[in-house]
Design a protein around this motif. Structure first.
Motif, PDB file in Angstrom:
ATOM      1  N   ALA A  61      58.440 -31.767  32.483  1.00 27.01           N
ATOM      2  CA  ALA A  61      57.564 -30.854  31.533  1.00 27.01           C
ATOM      3  C   ALA A  61      56.365 -31.770  30.853  1.00 27.01           C
ATOM      4  O   ALA A  61      56.782 -32.659  30.361  1.00 27.01           O
ATOM      5  N   PRO A  62      55.111 -31.338  31.126  1.00 25.97           N
ATOM      6  CA  PRO A  62      54.166 -32.037  30.346  1.00 25.97           C
ATOM      7  C   PRO A  62      54.251 -32.135  28.674  1.00 25.97           C
ATOM      8  O   PRO A  62      54.221 -33.133  28.200  1.00 25.97           O
ATOM      9  N   ILE A  63      54.529 -31.053  28.478  1.00 23.97           N
ATOM     10  CA  ILE A  63      54.914 -31.054  27.078  1.00 23.97           C
ATOM     11  C   ILE A  63      56.175 -30.682  26.667  1.00 23.97           C
ATOM     12  O   ILE A  63      56.516 -29.521  27.231  1.00 23.97           O
ATOM     13  N   LYS A  64      57.025 -31.364  25.870  1.00 22.28           N
ATOM     14  CA  LYS A  64      58.447 -30.894  25.759  1.00 22.28           C
ATOM     15  C   LYS A  64      58.695 -29.875  24.733  1.00 22.28           C
ATOM     16  O   LYS A  64      59.874 -29.151  24.861  1.00 22.28           O
ATOM     17  N   ALA A  65      57.882 -29.629  23.847  1.00 22.00           N
ATOM     18  CA  ALA A  65      58.096 -28.650  22.532  1.00 22.00           C
ATOM     19  C   ALA A  65      56.642 -28.650  21.873  1.00 22.00           C
ATOM     20  O   ALA A  65      55.708 -29.458  22.204  1.00 22.00           O
ATOM     21  N   ALA A  66      56.660 -27.126  21.696  1.00 25.47           N
ATOM     22  CA  ALA A  66      55.224 -26.867  20.983  1.00 25.47           C
ATOM     23  C   ALA A  66      55.642 -26.391  19.672  1.00 25.47           C
ATOM     24  O   ALA A  66      56.591 -25.470  19.337  1.00 25.47           O
ATOM     25  N   VAL A  67      54.809 -26.813  18.745  1.00 23.62           N
ATOM     26  CA  VAL A  67      55.283 -26.474  17.321  1.00 23.62           C
ATOM     27  C   VAL A  67      54.201 -25.244  16.929  1.00 23.62           C
ATOM     28  O   VAL A  67      52.995 -25.573  17.091  1.00 23.62           O
ATOM     29  N   LEU A  68      54.710 -24.155  16.424  1.00 26.31           N
ATOM     30  CA  LEU A  68      53.926 -22.782  16.392  1.00 26.31           C
ATOM     31  C   LEU A  68      54.078 -22.260  14.806  1.00 26.31           C
ATOM     32  O   LEU A  68      55.212 -21.690  14.630  1.00 26.31           O
ATOM     33  N   PRO A  69      53.263 -22.470  14.007  1.00 25.67           N
ATOM     34  CA  PRO A  69      53.072 -21.960  12.723  1.00 25.67           C
ATOM     35  C   PRO A  69      52.951 -20.589  12.811  1.00 25.67           C
ATOM     36  O   PRO A  69      51.824 -20.105  13.282  1.00 25.67           O
ATOM     37  N   LEU A  70      53.465 -19.963  11.881  1.00 29.01           N
ATOM     38  CA  LEU A  70      53.215 -18.391  12.118  1.00 29.01           C
ATOM     39  C   LEU A  70      52.106 -17.808  11.536  1.00 29.01           C
ATOM     40  O   LEU A  70      51.571 -16.783  11.790  1.00 29.01           O
ATOM     41  N   SER A  71      51.558 -18.838  10.599  1.00 28.00           N
ATOM     42  CA  SER A  71      50.148 -18.343   9.886  1.00 28.00           C
ATOM     43  C   SER A  71      49.535 -19.771   9.777  1.00 28.00           C
ATOM     44  O   SER A  71      50.069 -20.878   9.557  1.00 28.00           O
ATOM     45  N   ARG A  72      48.065 -19.639   9.717  1.00 30.19           N
ATOM     46  CA  ARG A  72      47.279 -20.831   9.326  1.00 30.19           C
ATOM     47  C   ARG A  72      47.192 -21.151   7.924  1.00 30.19           C
ATOM     48  O   ARG A  72      46.358 -21.885   7.553  1.00 30.19           O
TER      49      ARG A  72
END
Ligand code: GAP
Length: 453
Positions: free
Chosen positions: A342-353
């Motif tokens: 996988a090119p990206i192993k994990a993605a960090v996604l904040p629920l809000s900016r």
């Protein structure tokens, strides 16, 4: 030669995904592209490198009997005389008298042009090597070739490797690198291009043990593809008949894959006998042999050659990984890529900016990036963001919510099972490490819980 059969995914879908998400672009696209040359974009370069790294780990790093090499693309022109490429590396070319398209006659089912049905010229042999000139004078004496395979670099370095590593038979040399062929017909996306990469092994064995090593490598190489997630039923061995064997080969078997256009060669495994060492020894005047301590005599080893294409492996991996299903109430496209690839192993996604949540999430992101290629995405709804990661094969999303600020926990969402697990941030790296390493039965860290089945 392609054998027609129906694959699970159409080529157009893969080409479109690769273009849309930055895996592969046509070369020099702003000038209209260059026929059959491709540029690997930001995600493509990662996937491609992961394929090459996986191959290197399996063939060099984890074996006592293999060493690596990186020989130059331009080689002494005598190399290609001795190897037989100057005389014999040709395809039979025919041209349509109507539309003037050119074809490989051995690729055609009938004797008419597949495009317009026109009459074809008699076949003539066309050498596939690209020529250029070494130095400022463009004359016959300065002609050099772009290598059409990486193999010859390993044969001509046989003695250098033997003397510097003191390897005993059987042993092998491995090399990954660009090769160039002025193919008559190209196409099927990256399947057949004029500039491509190969991953080749030249394995030197005692004559008489060659059949056993040939069989060993066929099995070993099939298992390698399966270990990276390619389904066994999409792989098929195709032994060459006596008539179609290359001039240097005693035995050869292709590993064919069920590509969107049908079954076609992914890798070739050949028993080259002593052809290459004998040819280079006689052409260079250097004795390319091995001193057998037991028999107290010089022998010329036989060579078993598993030769794989990086670009074809890339295409096979994409075909096998491509899927469409429904997740969280929405249709999605996803790539079931093996975590190693996988090119990206994990993605960090904040629920809000919001600032305090964003800076908290960015700290987590910065920490994970020390170890892996990690993405960060804060644009649009969480569902849209999951979809974007699924489509590029990211195995895990790490969701940071307002509660994370209080309980110092985050949610890991799994791409394939859609399971969500809440883990303490202190255990995030260890959890991801275990999961990326394929631990199915991972015991949740203290305080962790399965958040949703
Ligand atoms: N040294 C042996 C050799 O080069 P080959 O069967 O001509 O053998 C080995 O090539 C592999 O290289 C193929 O199985 C394929 O994966 C890859 N390959 C060959 N020609 C290619 C092309 N024009 N475009 C992409 N990959 C190619």
């Amino acid at each position: 030669m392609t054998e027609p059969a129906k694959a699970k995914v159409e080529m157009e879908k893969l080409v479109s995904l690769c273009r849309r998400r930055g895996f592969i672009f046509p070369s020099s696209e702003i000038y209209g592209g260059l026929s059959s040359c491709w540029d690997y974009g930001p995600l493509g370069v990662e996937l491609k490198r992961n394929i090459k790294d996986a191959w290197w780990r399996a063939t060099v790093q984890q074996r006592d009997d293999m060493v690596g090499l990186d020989s130059s693309i331009l080689m002494h022109p005598q190399t290609w005389e001795a190897s037989g490429h100057v005389q014999g590396f040709s395809d039979p070319l025919v041209e349509c008298k109507g539309c003037h398209l050119r074809w490989r006659s051995d690729d055609l089912a009938g004797d008419k042009c597949p495009e317009c049905g026109g009459e074809l010229t008699e076949p003539r042999l066309f050498n596939l090597m690209f020529k250029t000139f070494m130095g400022p004078v463009e004359d016959k004496a300065s002609v050099v070739y772009l290598r059409p395979e990486t193999a010859q670099g390993m044969f001509v370095n046989f003695e250098n490797v033997l003397n510097t590593t003191r390897k005993r038979l059987p042993f092998g040399i491995a090399q990954v690198g660009k090769s160039f062929r002025n193919e008559v017909t190209t196409g099927n996306f990256i399947f057949r291009s004029r500039e491509f990469e190969q991953m080749e092994i030249e394995y030197f064995v005692r004559p008489g043990t060659d059949k056993q090593w040939f069989d060993y490598w066929v099995e070993e190489r099939v298992n390698w593809y399966v270990s990276l997630g390619i389904k066994r039923e999409n792989l098929k061995l195709r032994p060459h008949t006596k008539e179609e064997l290359a001039h240097y080969a005693r035995e050869c078997s292709d590993i064919n894959y069920l590509f969107p256009m049908g079954w076609a060669e992914l890798e070739g495994i050949a028993n080259r006998g002593d052809f290459d060492l004998v040819q280079h020894a006689s052409s260079s005047g250097k004795g390319l042999s091995y001193y057998d301590e037991e028999a107290k005599e010089h022998i010329v080893p036989y060579i078993i050659e598993p030769s794989a294409g990086v670009d074809r492996t890339f295409l096979a991996i994409l075909c096998d990984a491509y899927d469409e299903d429904e997740a969280e109430g929405e249709k999605r496209v996803l790539l079931h890529l093996h975590p190693d690839l996988a090119p990206i192993k994990a993605a960090v996604l904040p629920l809000s900016r919001k600032e305090h949540l964003a800076s908290f999430a960015k700290e987590i992101y910065a920490d994970l990036r020390k170890q892996w290629m990690v993405g960060y995405d804060d644009a649009q709804s969480i569902g849209r963001r999951y979809r974007r990661q699924d489509e590029i094969g990211t195995p895990f999303c790490v969701t940071v919510d307002f509660e994370s600020l209080e309980d110092k926990q985050v949610t890991i969402r799994e791409r394939d099972s859609l399971r969500q697990i809440r883990v303490p941030i202190d255990s995030l790296k260890a959890t991801l490490r275990a999961k990326l390493g394929g631990e199915d039965l991972f015991v949740l860290p203290d305080g962790g819980k399965v958040w949703k089945e």
